[in-house]
Design an enzyme around this catalytic site. Structure first.
Site, short mmCIF file in Angstrom:
data_model
loop_
_atom_site.label_atom_id
_atom_site.label_comp_id
_atom_site.label_asym_id
_atom_site.label_seq_id
_atom_site.Cartn_x
_atom_site.Cartn_y
_atom_site.Cartn_z
N SER A 126 0.82 -1.20 0.00
CA SER A 126 0.00 0.00 0.00
C SER A 126 0.86 1.26 0.00
O SER A 126 0.32 2.35 0.00
CB SER A 126 -0.93 -0.01 1.21
N HIS A 147 -2.66 -2.80 -6.16
CA HIS A 147 -3.09 -2.45 -4.81
C HIS A 147 -4.61 -2.47 -4.69
O HIS A 147 -5.30 -1.61 -5.24
CB HIS A 147 -2.53 -1.06 -4.44
N GLU A 159 -5.38 0.09 -7.64
CA GLU A 159 -4.31 0.96 -8.14
C GLU A 159 -3.28 0.08 -8.82
O GLU A 159 -2.84 -0.92 -8.24
CB GLU A 159 -3.63 1.69 -6.97
N ASN A 197 -3.54 6.15 -0.56
CA ASN A 197 -2.99 6.28 0.80
C ASN A 197 -2.21 7.58 1.01
O ASN A 197 -2.08 8.04 2.14
CB ASN A 197 -2.13 5.07 1.14
N1 CAA Z 1 -16.71 -9.63 2.06
C1 CAA Z 1 -17.80 -9.62 1.29
N2 CAA Z 1 -18.78 -8.69 1.41
C2 CAA Z 1 -18.65 -7.77 2.38
C3 CAA Z 1 -17.53 -7.73 3.24
C4 CAA Z 1 -16.53 -8.71 3.04
N3 CAA Z 1 -15.41 -8.75 3.79
N4 CAA Z 1 -17.67 -6.69 4.10
C5 CAA Z 1 -18.84 -6.09 3.79
N5 CAA Z 1 -19.43 -6.74 2.77
C6 CAA Z 1 -20.66 -6.38 2.06
C7 CAA Z 1 -21.90 -6.66 2.83
O1 CAA Z 1 -22.32 -8.00 2.64
C8 CAA Z 1 -22.88 -5.66 2.24
O2 CAA Z 1 -23.35 -6.16 0.97
P1 CAA Z 1 -24.74 -5.65 0.29
O3 CAA Z 1 -24.48 -4.27 -0.21
O4 CAA Z 1 -24.93 -6.64 -0.79
O5 CAA Z 1 -25.79 -5.72 1.36
C9 CAA Z 1 -22.00 -4.45 1.96
O6 CAA Z 1 -20.66 -4.94 1.90
C10 CAA Z 1 -22.09 -3.42 3.06
O7 CAA Z 1 -21.76 -4.02 4.30
P2 CAA Z 1 -22.56 -3.85 5.65
O8 CAA Z 1 -24.02 -3.62 5.35
O9 CAA Z 1 -22.20 -4.99 6.56
O10 CAA Z 1 -21.90 -2.61 6.35
P3 CAA Z 1 -21.68 -1.15 5.85
O11 CAA Z 1 -22.79 -0.65 4.99
O12 CAA Z 1 -21.31 -0.42 7.07
O13 CAA Z 1 -20.39 -1.27 4.92
C11 CAA Z 1 -18.08 -1.19 4.50
C12 CAA Z 1 -19.19 -1.79 5.37
C13 CAA Z 1 -18.21 -1.67 3.07
C14 CAA Z 1 -16.77 -1.68 5.09
C15 CAA Z 1 -18.21 0.38 4.55
O14 CAA Z 1 -18.26 0.83 5.86
C16 CAA Z 1 -17.08 1.09 3.84
O15 CAA Z 1 -17.07 1.24 2.64
N6 CAA Z 1 -16.10 1.58 4.63
C17 CAA Z 1 -14.93 2.26 4.11
C18 CAA Z 1 -13.95 1.25 3.59
C19 CAA Z 1 -12.72 1.88 3.05
O16 CAA Z 1 -12.53 3.10 3.05
N7 CAA Z 1 -11.84 1.03 2.57
C20 CAA Z 1 -10.56 1.50 2.07
C21 CAA Z 1 -9.58 1.34 3.16
S1 CAA Z 1 -8.02 1.93 2.61
C22 CAA Z 1 -7.34 0.64 1.89
O17 CAA Z 1 -7.82 -0.46 1.84
C23 CAA Z 1 -6.01 0.94 1.32
C24 CAA Z 1 -4.89 0.59 2.19
O18 CAA Z 1 -3.89 0.17 1.66
C25 CAA Z 1 -4.84 0.88 3.63
#
Ligand code: CAA
Length: 298
Positions: A126, A147, A159, A197
């Protein structure tokens, strides 16, 4: 020099690391029909990875996103072993180990003798320089950054980062493969932490400074950004979700790589990591996850 394989010739994908990113990558690759092989340091980690993938696919089936048949077919495509010998026929290997440069360098040094000469090596780093990691392999031209975002099955961005030596067929292969996985690829240049990031982590680090300086509580900060900026989760909950060790590593790469004090990791982030409070995966970070509901730790 052999030519990089085209997306059509990639059938098997090797994955190094069965943690949250490696498991997520395995999940989407298997659903896209690739033969997937995962390695990790222990048999327990591999058992946990497969159980996690199964649970996440079951959730997708329950929500009607994936059919039961597709899930069963995908799970059959996943195999695991604790050593790199399972990668000998792989067309493509992606490394998703801990975000520490010395660990990744060791992995690449050990990995290359097991691979076909034409195999592409990608890293899910990342933040770390693709050019520097490529230099420890025998094939910098077939080495690239790919990424994924967490949670991989949900987030649609990938990415794609060329190192200085990455050739065009390798770049095109990875870009096309991202589309086949249902993702949207974005090209980023090889500078510390790339695009997402470089922007996201300073925001998270600033949220931790806001907490450190007592401007707001954990709950106030997360509510403020969730409700006030429409972020799906607040920055401290997101930090826990990413892993505080990973957040700190990325800030260190930015601080050292760009030599600018504006990227100084917040001392409170350092303290949480030193305490082993690494976020959700450790059961405790800015929230305590050991009870029924997450409880703020400050
Ligand atoms: N596997 C499969 N499906 C998943 C899952 C997983 N691990 N986690 C969540 N889901 C699915 C759920 O089943 C749900 O599906 P539907 O739309 O079909 O109902 C959907 O995702 C939404 O989940 P929830 O209803 O349980 O919960 P939520 O609405 O709060 O969403 C989230 C959870 C998707 C994590 C949301 O909070 C989100 O988008 N958060 C931000 C995530 C983010 O910013 N990620 C980037 C991080 S930075 C990065 O990754 C880069 C790095 O290098 C650090």
């Amino acid at each position: 020099m052999t030519t990089a394989p085209t997306p059509q010739t990639i059938k098997s994908v090797g994955i190094i690391g069965g943690g949250q990113m490696g498991s997520g990558i395995a999940h989407v690759c298997a659903l896209a029909g690739y033969d997937v092989r995962i390695t990790d340091v222990s048999a327990e980690a591999l058992t946990k990875a497969v159980a996690g993938i199964d649970a996440n696919m079951t959730r997708q089936v329950a929500r009607g996103r994936v059919t039961e048949e597709a899930k069963n077919a995908a799970m059959k495509l996943i195999s695991t072993a604790p050593d790199y010998a399972i990668f000998k026929d792989c067309d493509f290997v992606i490394e998703a180990a801990t975000e520490r440069e010395e660990i990744k360098r060791e992995i690449f040094k050990k990995l290359t003798p097991y691979l076909k000469p034409s195999a592409i090596i990608a890293t899910n780093t990342s933040s770390i320089s693709i050019t520097r990691l490529a230099a420890v392999t025998d094939r910098p031209e077939h080495f690239i950054g790919m990424h994924f975002m967490n949670p991989v099955p949900v987030m649609t961005l990938v990415e794609v980062i060329r190192g200085i030596a990455t050739d065009e067929p390798t770049f095109e292969t990875v870009r096309d493969m991202s589309v086949k996985l249902g993702k949207t690829p974005v090209a980023a240049e090889d500078f510390p932490a790339f695009i997402v990031n470089r922007i996201l982590l300073p925001m998270i680090n600033e949220a931790i400074y806001v907490l450190h300086e007592g401007v707001g509580s954990v709950e106030a900060i997360d509510n403020a950004m969730h409700l006030g900026a429409n972020h799906p989760m607040g920055p401290l909950a997101l930090a826990d979700f990413i892993g505080l060790d990973t957040c700190l590593s990325i800030m260190q790469v930015l601080y050292e790589g760009l030599a600018d004090s504006k990227y100084r990791p917040c001392p409170l982030l350092v303290k949480y990591v030193e305490a082993g409070w690494l976020g959700k995966k450790a059961g405790r970070g800015f929230y305590d996850y050991r009870g029924e509901k997450p409880v703020p730790t400050r």
